[in-house]
Design a protein around this motif. Structure first.
Motif, short mmCIF file in Angstrom:
data_model
loop_
_atom_site.label_atom_id
_atom_site.label_comp_id
_atom_site.label_asym_id
_atom_site.label_seq_id
_atom_site.Cartn_x
_atom_site.Cartn_y
_atom_site.Cartn_z
N LEU A 28 94.09 56.65 -83.99
CA LEU A 28 93.78 55.42 -83.26
C LEU A 28 93.22 55.83 -81.90
N TYR A 29 92.22 55.10 -81.43
CA TYR A 29 91.59 55.42 -80.16
C TYR A 29 91.65 54.23 -79.20
N LEU A 30 91.55 54.56 -77.91
CA LEU A 30 91.34 53.54 -76.90
C LEU A 30 90.29 54.09 -75.93
N GLN A 31 89.11 53.52 -75.99
CA GLN A 31 88.05 53.87 -75.06
C GLN A 31 88.18 52.98 -73.83
N MET A 32 88.35 53.61 -72.67
CA MET A 32 88.57 52.86 -71.44
C MET A 32 87.40 53.13 -70.49
N ASP A 33 86.63 52.11 -70.23
CA ASP A 33 85.50 52.21 -69.33
C ASP A 33 85.76 51.42 -68.05
N SER A 34 84.99 51.71 -67.02
CA SER A 34 85.10 51.00 -65.74
C SER A 34 86.55 50.93 -65.28
N LEU A 35 87.20 52.07 -65.29
CA LEU A 35 88.63 52.10 -64.96
C LEU A 35 88.89 51.65 -63.52
N ARG A 36 90.03 51.00 -63.35
CA ARG A 36 90.46 50.49 -62.05
C ARG A 36 91.80 51.12 -61.68
N VAL A 37 92.10 51.07 -60.41
CA VAL A 37 93.39 51.61 -59.94
C VAL A 37 94.54 50.95 -60.69
N GLU A 38 94.39 49.66 -60.95
CA GLU A 38 95.48 48.92 -61.62
C GLU A 38 95.62 49.26 -63.10
N ASP A 39 94.74 50.10 -63.64
CA ASP A 39 94.91 50.57 -65.02
C ASP A 39 95.85 51.77 -65.09
N THR A 40 96.30 52.26 -63.95
CA THR A 40 97.24 53.38 -63.92
C THR A 40 98.53 52.99 -64.64
N ALA A 41 98.89 53.78 -65.65
CA ALA A 41 100.05 53.44 -66.47
C ALA A 41 100.30 54.53 -67.50
N VAL A 42 101.46 54.46 -68.12
CA VAL A 42 101.71 55.20 -69.35
C VAL A 42 101.20 54.34 -70.50
N TYR A 43 100.41 54.93 -71.37
CA TYR A 43 99.83 54.20 -72.50
C TYR A 43 100.53 54.66 -73.78
N TYR A 44 101.08 53.67 -74.49
CA TYR A 44 101.75 53.92 -75.77
C TYR A 44 100.92 53.35 -76.91
N CYS A 45 100.89 54.05 -78.02
CA CYS A 45 100.41 53.42 -79.25
C CYS A 45 101.63 53.04 -80.08
N ALA A 46 101.46 52.01 -80.88
CA ALA A 46 102.59 51.49 -81.65
C ALA A 46 102.09 50.93 -82.98
N ARG A 47 102.94 51.06 -83.98
CA ARG A 47 102.63 50.54 -85.31
C ARG A 47 103.15 49.12 -85.44
N ASP A 48 102.37 48.29 -86.07
CA ASP A 48 102.73 46.88 -86.28
C ASP A 48 103.28 46.69 -87.68
N GLU A 49 104.52 46.22 -87.74
CA GLU A 49 105.15 45.90 -89.03
C GLU A 49 105.36 44.40 -89.06
N ALA A 50 104.38 43.66 -89.56
CA ALA A 50 104.46 42.20 -89.66
C ALA A 50 104.81 41.52 -88.34
N GLY A 51 104.19 41.99 -87.26
CA GLY A 51 104.36 41.32 -85.98
C GLY A 51 105.25 42.03 -85.00
N ASP A 52 106.17 42.85 -85.47
CA ASP A 52 106.97 43.64 -84.54
C ASP A 52 106.41 45.06 -84.49
N LEU A 53 106.67 45.74 -83.39
CA LEU A 53 106.15 47.10 -83.18
C LEU A 53 107.29 48.07 -83.49
N ASP A 54 107.27 48.59 -84.72
CA ASP A 54 108.46 49.30 -85.20
C ASP A 54 108.45 50.80 -84.95
N VAL A 55 107.29 51.35 -84.63
CA VAL A 55 107.20 52.77 -84.32
C VAL A 55 106.34 52.94 -83.08
N TRP A 56 106.82 53.73 -82.13
CA TRP A 56 106.11 53.97 -80.88
C TRP A 56 105.93 55.47 -80.66
#
Lengths: 108, 117
Positions: free
Chosen positions: B79-107
């Motif tokens: 899975l990818y996340l292309q981030m363009d035009s980054l801003r200071v407020e985009d500073t964060a820890v980024y998690y990917c997560a699996r969706d199991e029928a609406g809940d995020l069951d694996v991170w």
């Protein structure tokens, strides 16, 4: 978009019951999920679909939803339960995931 | 076992671009919706984007729409996340997560992005 409101903090002593609320307009009509995040760790799912527990989550964790409030209940609280807890729904109207602001559970 | 491992986090200047990756293993990747969620240090969880199992449907938070693009490679289970035009407020820890029928069951454990001049 859908707004979920949680109290910033809840404090209990070991062995007591902690209740963490999540308020949202007619949240009872949505599937609500709850996550626990210990300091420095990724979130983990502790309750899904309002009241079901994933395998490995203790029975001490339970939840219910009614009207405009969802509630996560942690019974017989232990020191290891100290963490941030987040509620979450899927907003089908905006096609977005919505998290509550989080509640810090402190075990005194 | 089921696992998600993020990578690609870095320190970048405002208005620059960055691509995050999330390698999936231990499950049939091409049958799950996937998400990116971020967390500014000391703050709460903020959902960023989601992508259907076949990559045909995507959705974005208002704060990143038009700047970020979520995509996936179902052959390489990434899975990818292309981030363009980054801003200071985009500073964060980024998690990917699996969706199991609406809940995020694996991170995943997350990858840190710091936007600073």
């Amino acid at each position: 978009s859908f707004l979920l409101t949680q109290p910033p903090s809840v404090s209990v002593t070991p062995g007591q019951t902690a209740r963490i609320t999540c308020g949202g307009n007619n949240i009872g009509g949505e599937s609500v999920h709850w996550y626990q995040q210990r300091p420095g760790q990724a979130p983990i799912l502790v309750v899904y679909d309002d009241s079901d527990r994933p395998s490995g989550i203790p029975e001490r964790f339970s939840a219910s939803t009614s009207g405009n409030t969802a509630t996560l209940t942690v019974s017989r609280v232990e020191a290891g339960d100290e963490a941030d807890y987040y509620c979450q729904v899927w907003d089908g109207r905006s096609d977005q995931v919505v998290f509550g602001g989080g509640t810090k559970l402190t075990v005194l | 076992q089921v696992q998600l491992v993020e990578s690609g986090g870095a320190v970048v200047q405002p208005r620059r671009s960055l691509r995050l990756s999330c390698a999936a293993s231990g499950f049939t990747f091409n049958t799950y919706f996937m998400h990116w969620v971020r967390q500014t240090p000391g703050k709460g969880l903020e959902w960023v984007a989601a992508l259907s199992f076949d990559a045909r449907k995507s959705s974005y938070a208002d704060s990143v729409r038009g700047r970020f693009t979520i995509s996936r490679d179902n052959y390489r289970n990434i899975l990818y996340l292309q981030m363009d035009s980054l801003r200071v407020e985009d500073t964060a820890v980024y998690y990917c997560a699996r969706d199991e029928a609406g809940d995020l069951d694996v991170w995943g454990k997350g990858t840190m992005v710091s936007v600073s001049s």
